[in-house]
Structure formats: C-alpha cells, structure tokens
Design a protein around this motif. Sequence first.
Motif, PDB file in Angstrom:
ATOM      1  N   TYR A 216      38.144  39.403  48.544  1.00 40.66           N
ATOM      2  CA  TYR A 216      36.947  40.085  48.050  1.00 40.66           C
ATOM      3  C   TYR A 216      36.719  41.423  48.758  1.00 40.66           C
ATOM      4  N   THR A 217      37.542  42.399  48.486  1.00 42.49           N
ATOM      5  CA  THR A 217      37.260  43.735  49.034  1.00 42.49           C
ATOM      6  C   THR A 217      36.048  44.275  48.284  1.00 42.49           C
ATOM      7  N   THR A 218      35.423  45.286  48.841  1.00 40.93           N
ATOM      8  CA  THR A 218      34.248  45.850  48.147  1.00 40.93           C
ATOM      9  C   THR A 218      34.654  46.345  46.755  1.00 40.93           C
ATOM     10  N   HIS A 219      35.845  46.909  46.681  1.00 41.75           N
ATOM     11  CA  HIS A 219      36.319  47.424  45.401  1.00 41.75           C
ATOM     12  C   HIS A 219      36.438  46.287  44.367  1.00 41.75           C
ATOM     13  N   ILE A 220      37.005  45.165  44.811  1.00 37.21           N
ATOM     14  CA  ILE A 220      37.164  44.016  43.895  1.00 37.21           C
ATOM     15  C   ILE A 220      35.796  43.461  43.504  1.00 37.21           C
ATOM     16  N   ILE A 221      34.904  43.354  44.486  1.00 42.80           N
ATOM     17  CA  ILE A 221      33.564  42.820  44.192  1.00 42.80           C
ATOM     18  C   ILE A 221      32.892  43.665  43.099  1.00 42.80           C
ATOM     19  N   LYS A 222      33.013  44.969  43.246  1.00 44.57           N
ATOM     20  CA  LYS A 222      32.372  45.866  42.267  1.00 44.57           C
ATOM     21  C   LYS A 222      32.955  45.645  40.868  1.00 44.57           C
ATOM     22  N   ASN A 223      34.266  45.576  40.821  1.00 48.93           N
ATOM     23  CA  ASN A 223      34.903  45.376  39.515  1.00 48.93           C
ATOM     24  C   ASN A 223      34.532  44.042  38.893  1.00 48.93           C
ATOM     25  N   MET A 224      34.491  42.999  39.738  1.00 50.41           N
ATOM     26  CA  MET A 224      34.136  41.672  39.220  1.00 50.41           C
ATOM     27  C   MET A 224      32.716  41.695  38.655  1.00 50.41           C
ATOM     28  N   PHE A 225      31.834  42.350  39.403  1.00 52.72           N
ATOM     29  CA  PHE A 225      30.439  42.414  38.971  1.00 52.72           C
ATOM     30  C   PHE A 225      30.316  43.091  37.597  1.00 52.72           C
ATOM     31  N   LEU A 226      30.973  44.242  37.491  1.00 53.70           N
ATOM     32  CA  LEU A 226      30.884  44.985  36.224  1.00 53.70           C
ATOM     33  C   LEU A 226      31.494  44.172  35.084  1.00 53.70           C
TER      34      LEU A 226
END
Length: 871
Positions: free
Chosen positions: A3-13
């Motif tokens: 869960y990198t911040t980048h992955i978290i953001k993409n998952m959220f969107l």
Amino acid sequence: MKYTTHIIKNMFLNFFKNHKHKIIKSSSLIPQEDSNLLFTNAGMNQFQNVFLGKIQYPFSQVVSIQKCLRTGGKHNDLNQVGYSPYHNTFFEMLGNFSFGSYFKKEAILYAWKLLTHQNWFNIPKEKLLVTVYYKDQESYNIWKDIIKLSKENIIQVKDKNNQKYESDNFWQMNETGPCGPCTEIFFKKKECKIYDLNNKKQCIEIWNIVFIQFNKINKNNLVPLKTASVDTGMGLERIASVLQNVHSNYKIDSMIKIKNYICKMHKLDAIKNNISINIITDHIRAAVCIIGDQILPSNDNRGYILRKIIRRALLHGNKLGIKKIFFYKLVSITIKSLKDFKEQLQQKKIYIENILKQEELQFIKTLKKGLALLRCYIKKLKNNQLDSKIIFSLYDTIGFPIDLTKNICYENNIQVNEKEIKNIILEHKKNQKNKNNNCKSIHTIHTNIKSKFTGYKNYKIITIVKKIFVNNEECQKISKNQYGIIITAKTPFFAESGGQIGDTGIIYNQKSFFKVNNTQNFINSIGHIGQLQSGMIQIHDIVTTKINLKKRILIKKNHTATHLLQASLQEELQYNIEQKGSFINEKYLRFDFSYPNIINIESIFNIENKINKKIQNNLIIQNKCCTFENAKNHGYKFLKNKYYPTNVRILTISNFSKEICKGTHVNRTGEIGIFKIISCKNISFGIKRIEAKTGTYAFKQIYEKYQIIENIQNTLHTDQNTIIPKIKKLQKNFLYLQKQNNILNQKIILVEKKKFMKKMINIKNIHFLFLQVEIQDSKLLKNIIDHIKKEITSGIIILFYKKNNKYIFIASITLNIKKIITAIQIINIIKKNINGYGGGKEELAECAGKYIHNIKNIIKNIQSQIISKIS
Ligand code: SER
C-alpha cells in the motif's frame, strides 16, 4: 510495499469510479474567488457553491484527491505539527461526494466496504470503531443494524460545553458556509475497554463522512439546505500510516524519504531530533506546494502564512545546529516524494528553490537586524524588564521571532511579561481575522424562479416582484431600512460573472425605493442585493428596475477592451496565452494570463497601439448563440476550468477576437475611445497581470503623466526634445562632482589628520584626543579617525560637532585597549550626561544630544577612569 501512497490513491479513485463517481482533479490550494477561506482546507471546498445550491454541477457523484492546507481559521493544525505524529499542515484528502444523489446509508456502506473488503484495504473489522452525532439516530441505526457494529463500537458524541453544533461530530467548513452532522471512522491502535478518542496512542480518526444539510450564515444561524449532500474526507497520510503499519504520518513512504534526506545531509540523529525534523519535513512540503500554487512569501494574508511556515522550519533548522542555508536544498527530494504532482512541480523547481533561498537569506538578515535592535533596547533598559510592546513590534515589523527574543532576554536575566505578550498577540490576531473576514458574506437563497435578463438592450423595465429574501430567508415583503435580495420576473441588471462586476441601480414604484448595491446569480435567478430606502415592497408588486447606466457604459467599454487585449496579446507575443482570471469594473480592467517570458516596454506599446487601432477602426461587435461544442470547434476562446452550459453566447470582433462570453459589450469598438495599459507585472510563476483603463479614465491617466513630465521640464528649464539629454547631463555632472568630492575629501583627511594629531595628549602612554571640529560629516570624520589610528598604537579619539542644533559625538579606540575602556562605554557615559541617544560597538560608537554644558567634566571623568584602570 503493497500500500504505497500512490497505490492507495489509485485504489480509492478506482473504487468510487466503479461506483459511478466522476473523477475530479484537485483544485488549487488557493480557494475560488468567492470563498471566504484563506487556503483550501477540505475536498469539499471546490464544491462549496454546489452544496449551497448556487450552481448546478454536471455530475451528482464525484470523487477527488484534494491538496489541503490547515493553517488557520476553523481548521488549524500548525501548532500540532511535529509534536503529533498524525497532524500535517499540507496533506491530501481522499473524498467522495454526492450532490443530492445518495445519502447516509450508501455513504456509510461505501466507506465500510473500501476499508474492510479483502479486495480493497482489507482492514479487520474489529480494528474499527465509529462516532456519530448524538442527534443523528439514522446514522447510528445504519452502523448498528446494517453494518452490524456492536454498541460499544458506536460512540455518540455530544456538543461541547452545551453549545449547539459545537461538536467534533458536526463538521463546519469555516465560520460560515456548508456544514452538517458527521460520522467518523477510527482505527484502534490497541485494545482498550473504553476509548479516549483524543488519545492518539489508543485510536486515530481516519475517515470523516459529513452529511451537508445546512448553510451557516452566522454564529447562531443555520439555514437548512434544500438538498442534502454527502462530503467525505480521509487524510491520505493517516490511512497510509495505518495500511503501512508505521504509526506515524512521518514514517509513510512519501514522508520518510524527506526525513531520511534531512538526517543524512546534516548527520542528525532521527530519534533525538524527531520533532524538529518532522516540522521541517512537513513545512517543506507545504512551502513547495503553496509556492507551486503561485503564492509568494509576504507580510499579509496567504503570503504571511507561507512566510510563517518557512520561518518556523528555519528556526527548527537553527535549533538542530544547521549552520548554512539549507531549506531550499530540500525542494528536489520533496518534489520527488510528491509523486503525483511531480510533473507540474518539476517545471517550477528552480523558481521554488530561488524563492526559498531568498527567503532564507532575508530571514538571516532579519535575525541579524533583530539582534542588533534587541541589544540596543536591552542596553537602554532602565529596569530589568523588556516592554512587551517592543517584543511584539520586533516581531510585527521585522519578523523577529518572539520566542527568540524571550530566550535572549532570559539568557541576559531580563524579565518578560508572558501574559501581556500573549494578550497583545491575541489582540493582533483578532485584528488580522477581522481583516481577513472582510471577504464577502455568503448569500444563500433557494429559489426555482428563472429570471429573464433583458439588459443587453434594455436598461430600465417594468416587471413583477417574484421573491423577496431578508437575512437569506424567504419573506412576503421587505420594509424600510432592511437589507435583502429581490428577484423579479425580468431584469436589466447583469449579475456578476466572467470577471464583470454585478450592476447597481434602483428598483422602485410610486411608494417604494430599493437601492441595488450588487447583482448576483443564484442558479437561474438573478438576485438584486441591496437596501429598501423607503416604503415597502411585497411579492407580486409591479416595480421599475433601472440600472446605473453611466456605470454600465463604462463597464461595457472595459469588457470589450479586455477581449481586444486578449487577442492583441496573442498576436504580439506569438504565444498561446491562457486566460487565468479577469476583473472588470467601471474604472479599470485586469487580465491575468499565462506567459513565461518577460514582456518588454516595446511589446506593451505595440499592444496598446494595436488595440487603439482597432478602436479607431470602429469595428462592430457581433454576438449570437450556438452550442458550446460548435463554439469550441470554431476556435472561440473559453476558460478551461469553467463549466459551460450546452448553449452559449459567442462574441466576435471582426476577424480579430472570438470568445464565449455572457458579458455586456459596446456595439462598436469606437465607443471605447482610448485604451491605456497602466501596469504589467508578474503575479506568480509564469502568470502575468495587465491592468488597463479606457475612455475618460485612460485619458486622465495619460494627462496626469503628461503633467508630471511638464513639471519636470519646467523644473529643469527644458523642453520635450531636450529633457532626456538634460537629465543625462545632470547625472554625468553629478558623478563628476562625486568624484571630485572624493578627491577633495582625501586631501582634507590628510590635512585634518595632521591638525588633529597635534592636539593629542598622552595619558599613560595612550594617545588621547578630545576635540570639537568644524567638519559636519560623520563619514568623513570616521575616515580621518581611521587614518589617525594607523599611526598610533594605543589611542582614544573623541570628536564632536554641531549640526542643526544638535551635538554629534564620535568615539573610537584602538582595540588593544578595550579592557581599559571601549568606545561604546565612552559613548554611554557621554550619552547619560547629555541626555542623548545612540550606540555602537567596542571600536566605534556615536551619540547625539542637545545640551553639552557639562562636557568638560565628562571628559575629565573619562580620563580619570582610564588612569585609575591603568594604575
Ligand atoms: N469536509 C470533511 C472534512 O474535512 C469531510 O471531507 O473532514
């Protein structure tokens, strides 16, 4: 790392995209024009007018990741930063929003699924607990009956101090604006019987789901909104700290890189210096993003907050013992760590670095200046306490930090009155707040009336009153002296939009008179905002609506000129400039646009020339309606970030200018009369601002300049043709005289030096000179003193002269006798006896005073002090 911040953001969107949400980009950290916020503090800000029902948005379910800054107003985390592992000034907020679409049940279900489902964030359900507003039974029931949380895991939160809606579970954007009850989701960091929600070691809040149901108009007045909406917010850094299992925002992937870099660069122990390093890490992210959004450090508003953040980081650098300038060197790693903004920020990297470097250098100067002033104040102290007003003024005028002043005072055994300082700061803050709150109060009214705008051609029409609002509440009538909003079936009043200000004027009938101070759009209604000056106006009354035509004519000239300006800029600069904002009133026009290069005076002249030619050609301004798509395809200019309806109005000026525009314009360019640019400046990175005037205002501007030139000509006894050569000649003469003066001064120095030296006496092998001199120039005298000092080993020189009824004393010593007496000690003795003022250093000091009758005794006193010290 999963869960990198980048992955978290993409998952959220993606999660919300899958659930039919439109992905909307983050808006700038600088809120839209009609917001009363200093900085964007939540994902919902850019939708503020949608929540309030002022604009219809093309989507009813959206998702965004918003850059936020919480450094003031209702949401201020600045003081917690660094000390709390979970607070940041700058952070990103993940948010999903519903504008009158889904409500409590769906919002809660979405959040729960994303957090706990194994395909998404997969947080064990038992690790979560929630809070609800104590009056919000519906949310309570959803958590209990649908999500099936046990009662222990649903905490009902009351109002604080029995103040209605003052609760952690009643979210408010600001002192005014959209608000409503909320339910928050917490992550349990350890098992406890009863959770203290404020104890970050036990649990932390990760997601806030707000049910926007009210508009707060003032402290005690909440108006229910017609449509209830959902606004949710989850801090990226916090959820990342949970998913990465690191228990601190400062340890997540994007922040730890900056922290490690600081430690490595300055060989710092990360644990011992945790707080200061956290503060620097937070503040460099904030500073980079604020400057990236085109704010510069300054002494007021946003620039002041930026300066405060930078200076706080610099002081912590100082505390860590970092000796050289360092802050700007963190820009590179910060931009790298802000992965999703990298591209945009990378272009501005050097610019941001330069600004931070300048700011740091300036702060060092401030510190030096502050220290010198502080030393002076301390020396002048009659008792052992430094006046709180002085402490505050050092901070207020030159930005010298109060804490630093306090520390220096304590080191010198000088007392400060902490309480008094606190009160002065509070008072100042109050004044600042009043200044900042000077923004427009938000008018929110709900009406489905469609007003017909007739003001392109008519300036006065008779119509019927459809709605009346007083204090934003719908009323049947408005009475004398009341302020309110009147909506009529038709109106010639143009409502503020596209940079053009709203019309002013009057609404009246035989018995009543309403003064319109402004006109604004409320979805489809045009609201006349003003005060009833006489009589009474009721719903269904027949009234005459009449705009201030004189003012409108001036506005029209400026609006058409703005279009001519945009087209001329494009042509002259040969660059695809993009409009970034505009403001048009009766007095002047302002046009902001993107352009990266310098605009020289020749270009300005060419632009003015082009526009004035178009004015002289008296071109027709044509307008018609067409679809937005059609307009776009035919090259009509429009604002990229603005929402346009299907049908738009297009404006054409010959083959020169083509724009989509609702504004009011002259019929032919000749009506503008004359166009004059009054300023062209950089307002931020790559953004220029031109201000200009038209018609009489432009003429006045030119005339005033002309008068100044006339004045100069008369003073210099010259004319238009010879004025420049004359000024150049004067400059040349001045330089020549300066040179001559220097040569003469050198001669004087040699002659005077000899004279002075003859008057020296010897006190125990120390040359001593005390002399009143004719020369009235301190600089020259100091020069002579330097020359004398080169010829003696030990000496004390005290010179004084009279100028403008004042006596000026200069004292200087050779440094080898500083243990016996220093220049500043001598000056202090003189100063005290002549009731004068001044200061200086060990080697050289000066003072001034009016009365010197005692001077001989004073000098004797100094001499005997020297003698006694030597013996
Ligand atoms: N506006 C709410 C907050 O900032 C939810 O997004 O917490």
